[in-house]
Design an enzyme around this catalytic site. Structure first.
Site, PDB file in Angstrom:
ATOM      1  N   ARG A   1      40.387  50.566  43.474  1.00  0.00           N
ATOM      2  CA  ARG A   1      40.668  49.150  43.705  1.00  0.00           C
ATOM      3  C   ARG A   1      39.386  48.365  43.977  1.00  0.00           C
ATOM      4  O   ARG A   1      39.444  47.181  44.334  1.00  0.00           O
ATOM      5  CB  ARG A   1      41.654  49.015  44.869  1.00  0.00           C
ATOM      6  CG  ARG A   1      42.407  47.670  44.912  1.00  0.00           C
ATOM      7  CD  ARG A   1      43.567  47.698  45.895  1.00  0.00           C
ATOM      8  NE  ARG A   1      43.150  48.022  47.232  1.00  0.00           N
ATOM      9  CZ  ARG A   1      42.729  47.145  48.148  1.00  0.00           C
ATOM     10  NH1 ARG A   1      42.675  45.868  47.846  1.00  0.00           N
ATOM     11  NH2 ARG A   1      42.380  47.537  49.357  1.00  0.00           N
ATOM     12  N   LYS A   2      38.240  48.969  43.773  1.00  0.00           N
ATOM     13  CA  LYS A   2      36.959  48.287  44.015  1.00  0.00           C
ATOM     14  C   LYS A   2      36.574  47.455  42.792  1.00  0.00           C
ATOM     15  O   LYS A   2      35.508  47.632  42.195  1.00  0.00           O
ATOM     16  CB  LYS A   2      35.880  49.308  44.353  1.00  0.00           C
ATOM     17  CG  LYS A   2      36.139  50.044  45.660  1.00  0.00           C
ATOM     18  CD  LYS A   2      35.051  51.050  45.957  1.00  0.00           C
ATOM     19  CE  LYS A   2      35.328  51.791  47.259  1.00  0.00           C
ATOM     20  NZ  LYS A   2      34.279  52.794  47.562  1.00  0.00           N
ATOM     21  N   THR A   3      37.449  46.542  42.445  1.00  0.00           N
ATOM     22  CA  THR A   3      37.276  45.734  41.241  1.00  0.00           C
ATOM     23  C   THR A   3      36.572  44.414  41.560  1.00  0.00           C
ATOM     24  O   THR A   3      36.424  44.033  42.722  1.00  0.00           O
ATOM     25  CB  THR A   3      38.641  45.443  40.605  1.00  0.00           C
ATOM     26  OG1 THR A   3      39.507  44.873  41.601  1.00  0.00           O
ATOM     27  CG2 THR A   3      39.288  46.706  40.065  1.00  0.00           C
TER      28      THR A   3
END
Length: 295
Positions: free
Chosen positions: A134-136
Protein backbone atom coordinates in the site's frame (compact mmCIF):
# COMPACT_ATOMS: atom_id res chain seq x y z
CA UNK A 1 -9.46 -8.63 -18.78
CA UNK A 2 -7.37 -6.26 -16.64
CA UNK A 3 -9.34 -3.22 -17.78
CA UNK A 4 -12.58 -4.77 -16.50
CA UNK A 5 -11.60 -4.12 -12.87
CA UNK A 6 -11.65 -0.34 -13.38
CA UNK A 7 -14.80 1.65 -12.60
CA UNK A 8 -15.56 3.86 -15.64
CA UNK A 9 -16.81 6.86 -13.64
CA UNK A 10 -13.89 6.76 -11.23
CA UNK A 11 -11.56 6.49 -14.21
CA UNK A 12 -13.07 9.52 -15.95
CA UNK A 13 -13.10 11.62 -12.78
CA UNK A 14 -9.47 10.76 -12.19
CA UNK A 15 -8.28 12.01 -15.58
CA UNK A 16 -10.35 15.18 -15.17
CA UNK A 17 -8.58 15.88 -11.89
CA UNK A 18 -5.21 15.33 -13.57
CA UNK A 19 -6.09 17.65 -16.44
CA UNK A 20 -7.19 20.40 -14.05
CA UNK A 21 -3.98 19.97 -12.07
CA UNK A 22 -1.89 20.32 -15.23
CA UNK A 23 -3.85 23.25 -16.72
CA UNK A 24 -5.58 25.22 -14.01
CA UNK A 25 -6.34 28.31 -16.12
CA UNK A 26 -4.86 29.31 -19.50
CA UNK A 27 -3.18 26.98 -21.99
CA UNK A 28 -0.88 29.42 -23.73
CA UNK A 29 0.89 26.80 -25.82
CA UNK A 30 -2.43 25.50 -27.05
CA UNK A 31 -3.31 28.97 -28.21
CA UNK A 32 -0.28 28.96 -30.49
CA UNK A 33 -1.18 25.78 -32.40
CA UNK A 34 -4.98 26.13 -32.42
CA UNK A 35 -7.51 23.53 -33.57
CA UNK A 36 -5.91 22.30 -36.79
CA UNK A 37 -6.21 18.53 -36.97
CA UNK A 38 -3.07 16.41 -36.72
CA UNK A 39 -1.83 12.90 -36.14
CA UNK A 40 0.63 12.11 -33.35
CA UNK A 41 2.57 8.86 -32.82
CA UNK A 42 3.38 7.47 -29.38
CA UNK A 43 6.68 5.60 -29.12
CA UNK A 44 7.90 3.25 -26.40
CA UNK A 45 11.63 3.87 -26.01
CA UNK A 46 12.46 1.42 -23.20
CA UNK A 47 12.29 -2.34 -22.89
CA UNK A 48 9.46 -3.53 -20.69
CA UNK A 49 5.78 -4.28 -20.23
CA UNK A 50 3.30 -1.83 -21.73
CA UNK A 51 0.67 -0.72 -19.20
CA UNK A 52 -1.74 2.15 -18.57
CA UNK A 53 -3.79 2.07 -21.78
CA UNK A 54 -7.24 2.36 -20.08
CA UNK A 55 -6.17 5.55 -18.30
CA UNK A 56 -4.79 7.04 -21.49
CA UNK A 57 -7.98 6.08 -23.33
CA UNK A 58 -10.03 7.91 -20.68
CA UNK A 59 -7.80 10.95 -21.12
CA UNK A 60 -8.21 10.92 -24.90
CA UNK A 61 -12.00 10.50 -24.58
CA UNK A 62 -12.14 13.55 -22.33
CA UNK A 63 -10.41 15.62 -25.00
CA UNK A 64 -12.29 14.11 -27.98
CA UNK A 65 -9.18 12.52 -29.42
CA UNK A 66 -9.23 9.31 -31.45
CA UNK A 67 -6.57 6.67 -30.88
CA UNK A 68 -5.54 3.50 -32.67
CA UNK A 69 -3.38 1.21 -30.55
CA UNK A 70 -0.72 -0.74 -32.40
CA UNK A 71 0.29 -2.80 -29.34
CA UNK A 72 -1.71 -4.43 -26.53
CA UNK A 73 -1.79 -3.89 -22.79
CA UNK A 74 0.68 -6.27 -21.18
CA UNK A 75 2.85 -6.70 -24.28
CA UNK A 76 6.56 -7.06 -23.61
CA UNK A 77 8.27 -4.69 -26.02
CA UNK A 78 11.73 -3.56 -27.05
CA UNK A 79 12.68 -0.02 -28.12
CA UNK A 80 11.92 1.81 -30.25
CA UNK A 81 8.34 0.65 -30.88
CA UNK A 82 5.37 2.59 -32.21
CA UNK A 83 2.52 1.85 -29.84
CA UNK A 84 -0.30 4.18 -30.94
CA UNK A 85 -1.55 6.76 -33.43
CA UNK A 86 -3.62 9.62 -32.00
CA UNK A 87 -5.81 11.97 -34.04
CA UNK A 88 -7.48 15.28 -33.28
CA UNK A 89 -7.05 19.04 -32.76
CA UNK A 90 -3.45 20.05 -32.25
CA UNK A 91 -4.08 21.94 -29.00
CA UNK A 92 -5.88 18.93 -27.50
CA UNK A 93 -3.08 16.60 -28.54
CA UNK A 94 -0.53 18.83 -26.86
CA UNK A 95 -2.72 19.16 -23.77
CA UNK A 96 -2.84 15.37 -23.50
CA UNK A 97 0.81 14.74 -24.36
CA UNK A 98 2.64 15.02 -21.05
CA UNK A 99 -0.15 13.49 -19.00
CA UNK A 100 -0.44 10.49 -21.34
CA UNK A 101 3.32 9.95 -21.25
CA UNK A 102 3.43 10.26 -17.45
CA UNK A 103 0.72 7.63 -17.12
CA UNK A 104 2.37 5.21 -19.53
CA UNK A 105 5.88 5.64 -18.14
CA UNK A 106 4.82 5.01 -14.54
CA UNK A 107 2.27 2.26 -15.17
CA UNK A 108 4.69 0.46 -17.46
CA UNK A 109 7.46 0.88 -14.89
CA UNK A 110 5.36 -0.84 -12.21
CA UNK A 111 4.21 -3.59 -14.60
CA UNK A 112 7.77 -4.24 -15.74
CA UNK A 113 9.11 -4.48 -12.19
CA UNK A 114 6.22 -6.76 -11.25
CA UNK A 115 6.79 -9.02 -14.26
CA UNK A 116 10.49 -9.34 -13.44
CA UNK A 117 9.81 -10.43 -9.84
CA UNK A 118 7.10 -12.80 -11.00
CA UNK A 119 9.40 -14.32 -13.61
CA UNK A 120 12.12 -14.96 -11.04
CA UNK A 121 9.92 -17.01 -8.73
CA UNK A 122 8.15 -18.81 -11.58
CA UNK A 123 11.45 -19.95 -13.02
CA UNK A 124 12.34 -21.29 -9.56
CA UNK A 125 8.97 -23.15 -9.43
CA UNK A 126 7.95 -21.47 -6.19
CA UNK A 127 4.29 -22.10 -5.36
CA UNK A 128 3.36 -18.80 -3.70
CA UNK A 129 2.22 -15.28 -4.57
CA UNK A 130 4.25 -12.13 -5.21
CA UNK A 131 2.48 -8.97 -4.10
CA UNK A 132 2.86 -5.21 -4.04
CA UNK A 133 2.04 -3.06 -1.03
CA UNK A 134 0.00 0.00 0.00
CA UNK A 135 3.05 2.29 -0.21
CA UNK A 136 1.68 3.89 -3.36
CA UNK A 137 1.92 7.45 -4.69
CA UNK A 138 -0.91 9.61 -3.29
CA UNK A 139 -3.44 10.27 -6.03
CA UNK A 140 -1.92 7.61 -8.28
CA UNK A 141 -2.82 4.43 -6.39
CA UNK A 142 -5.36 3.17 -8.92
CA UNK A 143 -2.78 3.28 -11.70
CA UNK A 144 -0.03 1.60 -9.68
CA UNK A 145 -2.30 -1.11 -8.28
CA UNK A 146 -3.76 -1.74 -11.73
CA UNK A 147 -0.25 -1.98 -13.20
CA UNK A 148 0.57 -4.74 -10.70
CA UNK A 149 -2.24 -6.78 -12.22
CA UNK A 150 -0.92 -6.15 -15.74
CA UNK A 151 2.52 -7.27 -14.55
CA UNK A 152 1.06 -10.52 -13.26
CA UNK A 153 1.38 -10.14 -9.48
CA UNK A 154 -1.06 -9.62 -6.62
CA UNK A 155 -2.22 -6.14 -5.59
CA UNK A 156 -2.42 -6.93 -1.85
CA UNK A 157 -5.08 -4.80 -0.13
CA UNK A 158 -6.21 -1.76 -2.08
CA UNK A 159 -7.05 0.41 0.93
CA UNK A 160 -7.86 0.24 4.64
CA UNK A 161 -11.33 -1.20 4.02
CA UNK A 162 -10.39 -4.07 1.69
CA UNK A 163 -8.51 -6.12 4.32
CA UNK A 164 -7.62 -5.50 7.95
CA UNK A 165 -3.94 -5.26 8.76
CA UNK A 166 -3.00 -4.84 12.39
CA UNK A 167 0.45 -3.30 12.66
CA UNK A 168 2.66 -2.67 15.69
CA UNK A 169 0.94 0.62 16.54
CA UNK A 170 -2.51 -1.04 16.51
CA UNK A 171 -1.23 -3.71 18.89
CA UNK A 172 0.47 -1.20 21.18
CA UNK A 173 -2.69 0.88 21.46
CA UNK A 174 -4.89 -2.20 21.97
CA UNK A 175 -2.73 -3.81 24.65
CA UNK A 176 -2.04 -7.14 22.95
CA UNK A 177 -2.30 -8.96 19.64
CA UNK A 178 -5.17 -11.07 20.95
CA UNK A 179 -7.17 -8.03 22.06
CA UNK A 180 -6.52 -6.23 18.77
CA UNK A 181 -7.67 -9.22 16.69
CA UNK A 182 -10.78 -9.83 18.80
CA UNK A 183 -11.76 -6.17 18.73
CA UNK A 184 -11.40 -5.77 14.99
CA UNK A 185 -13.20 -9.05 14.33
CA UNK A 186 -16.26 -7.64 16.08
CA UNK A 187 -16.11 -4.65 13.72
CA UNK A 188 -15.37 -6.26 10.37
CA UNK A 189 -17.28 -9.53 10.83
CA UNK A 190 -16.66 -12.63 8.72
CA UNK A 191 -16.31 -10.88 5.34
CA UNK A 192 -12.77 -9.48 5.73
CA UNK A 193 -9.51 -11.23 6.38
CA UNK A 194 -7.39 -10.07 9.30
CA UNK A 195 -3.62 -9.89 8.95
CA UNK A 196 -1.21 -9.23 11.80
CA UNK A 197 2.25 -7.77 11.33
CA UNK A 198 4.68 -9.70 13.54
CA UNK A 199 8.28 -8.94 14.41
CA UNK A 200 9.09 -12.29 16.06
CA UNK A 201 7.96 -15.91 16.07
CA UNK A 202 6.26 -15.56 19.50
CA UNK A 203 4.18 -12.67 18.13
CA UNK A 204 3.27 -14.74 15.07
CA UNK A 205 2.17 -17.68 17.24
CA UNK A 206 0.07 -15.33 19.40
CA UNK A 207 -1.59 -13.97 16.24
CA UNK A 208 -2.40 -17.51 15.10
CA UNK A 209 -3.87 -18.39 18.50
CA UNK A 210 -6.06 -15.28 18.18
CA UNK A 211 -7.47 -16.73 14.91
CA UNK A 212 -6.05 -14.27 12.45
CA UNK A 213 -6.13 -15.22 8.77
CA UNK A 214 -2.70 -14.00 7.66
CA UNK A 215 0.55 -13.59 9.57
CA UNK A 216 3.14 -11.18 8.20
CA UNK A 217 6.73 -11.91 9.17
CA UNK A 218 8.16 -8.41 9.00
CA UNK A 219 11.87 -7.80 8.35
CA UNK A 220 12.95 -11.39 9.05
CA UNK A 221 16.26 -12.67 7.69
CA UNK A 222 15.85 -15.47 5.12
CA UNK A 223 16.87 -18.37 7.38
CA UNK A 224 14.91 -16.95 10.31
CA UNK A 225 11.94 -16.58 7.98
CA UNK A 226 12.19 -20.19 6.81
CA UNK A 227 12.28 -21.57 10.38
CA UNK A 228 9.39 -19.38 11.52
CA UNK A 229 7.22 -20.20 8.48
CA UNK A 230 7.78 -23.94 8.99
CA UNK A 231 6.87 -23.69 12.69
CA UNK A 232 3.69 -21.79 11.89
CA UNK A 233 2.58 -24.15 9.13
CA UNK A 234 3.13 -27.23 11.31
CA UNK A 235 0.88 -25.83 14.03
CA UNK A 236 -1.53 -23.68 11.99
CA UNK A 237 -1.58 -25.04 8.42
CA UNK A 238 -4.58 -22.91 7.37
CA UNK A 239 -3.00 -19.58 8.27
CA UNK A 240 -1.37 -17.77 5.36
CA UNK A 241 2.23 -16.73 5.93
CA UNK A 242 3.40 -13.50 4.32
CA UNK A 243 6.96 -12.24 4.36
CA UNK A 244 7.75 -8.56 3.87
CA UNK A 245 10.61 -6.15 4.36
CA UNK A 246 13.50 -5.47 2.02
CA UNK A 247 12.53 -8.01 -0.66
CA UNK A 248 14.14 -7.23 -4.00
CA UNK A 249 14.99 -8.94 -7.28
CA UNK A 250 18.39 -9.80 -5.85
CA UNK A 251 17.19 -11.61 -2.71
CA UNK A 252 13.63 -12.76 -3.41
CA UNK A 253 14.61 -16.39 -4.02
CA UNK A 254 16.20 -16.62 -0.57
CA UNK A 255 12.74 -15.92 0.89
CA UNK A 256 10.80 -18.20 -1.48
CA UNK A 257 10.66 -21.23 0.81
CA UNK A 258 7.98 -23.97 0.71
CA UNK A 259 6.19 -22.71 3.84
CA UNK A 260 5.74 -19.09 2.82
CA UNK A 261 2.58 -18.21 0.87
CA UNK A 262 3.11 -14.52 0.01
CA UNK A 263 6.16 -12.38 -0.68
CA UNK A 264 5.30 -8.68 -0.67
CA UNK A 265 7.57 -5.90 -1.84
CA UNK A 266 7.04 -2.16 -1.63
CA UNK A 267 9.69 -1.70 -4.33
CA UNK A 268 7.02 -2.53 -6.92
CA UNK A 269 5.07 0.67 -6.15
CA UNK A 270 7.72 2.80 -4.44
CA UNK A 271 10.99 3.75 -6.08
CA UNK A 272 10.33 1.82 -9.29
CA UNK A 273 12.07 2.80 -12.51
CA UNK A 274 9.89 4.60 -15.03
CA UNK A 275 9.99 3.70 -18.72
CA UNK A 276 10.66 6.17 -21.51
CA UNK A 277 7.89 7.17 -23.93
CA UNK A 278 7.54 10.01 -26.42
CA UNK A 279 4.71 11.48 -28.48
CA UNK A 280 5.61 13.18 -31.75
CA UNK A 281 3.82 14.71 -34.72
CA UNK A 282 3.54 12.04 -37.39
CA UNK A 283 5.48 13.14 -40.49
CA UNK A 284 3.06 14.22 -43.23
CA UNK A 285 3.18 13.00 -46.82
CA UNK A 286 2.99 16.24 -48.75
CA UNK A 287 0.38 18.99 -48.71
CA UNK A 288 -2.55 16.69 -49.38
CA UNK A 289 -2.07 14.74 -46.17
CA UNK A 290 -5.14 12.65 -45.41
CA UNK A 291 -5.55 14.15 -41.94
CA UNK A 292 -5.46 17.71 -43.31
CA UNK A 293 -2.90 18.97 -40.80
CA UNK A 294 -3.21 22.51 -42.08
CA UNK A 295 -6.98 23.01 -42.17
Amino acid sequence: MCEGVLHPLRLQNLVREWLLEDTSSFDFGGGVVGDRRCEFTIYMKSSGVLAGIPFVNALFRELNLQVTWLQKEGDRLNPITEIAKVYGPAKSLLLAERLALNILSRASGVATAAARLGDIVKQAYWHGTVSGSRKTTPGFRMVEKYALIVGGVDTHRYDLSSMVMLKDNHVSLSGSIEEAVQSVRRLCGFALKIEVECRSLPEALEACRANCDVVMLDNFEPEECKRAALTLKLQYPNVLVEVSGGITEENILSYANPWTDILSSSSLVQGYHTLDFSMKVTPTRGIAHSLDCLD
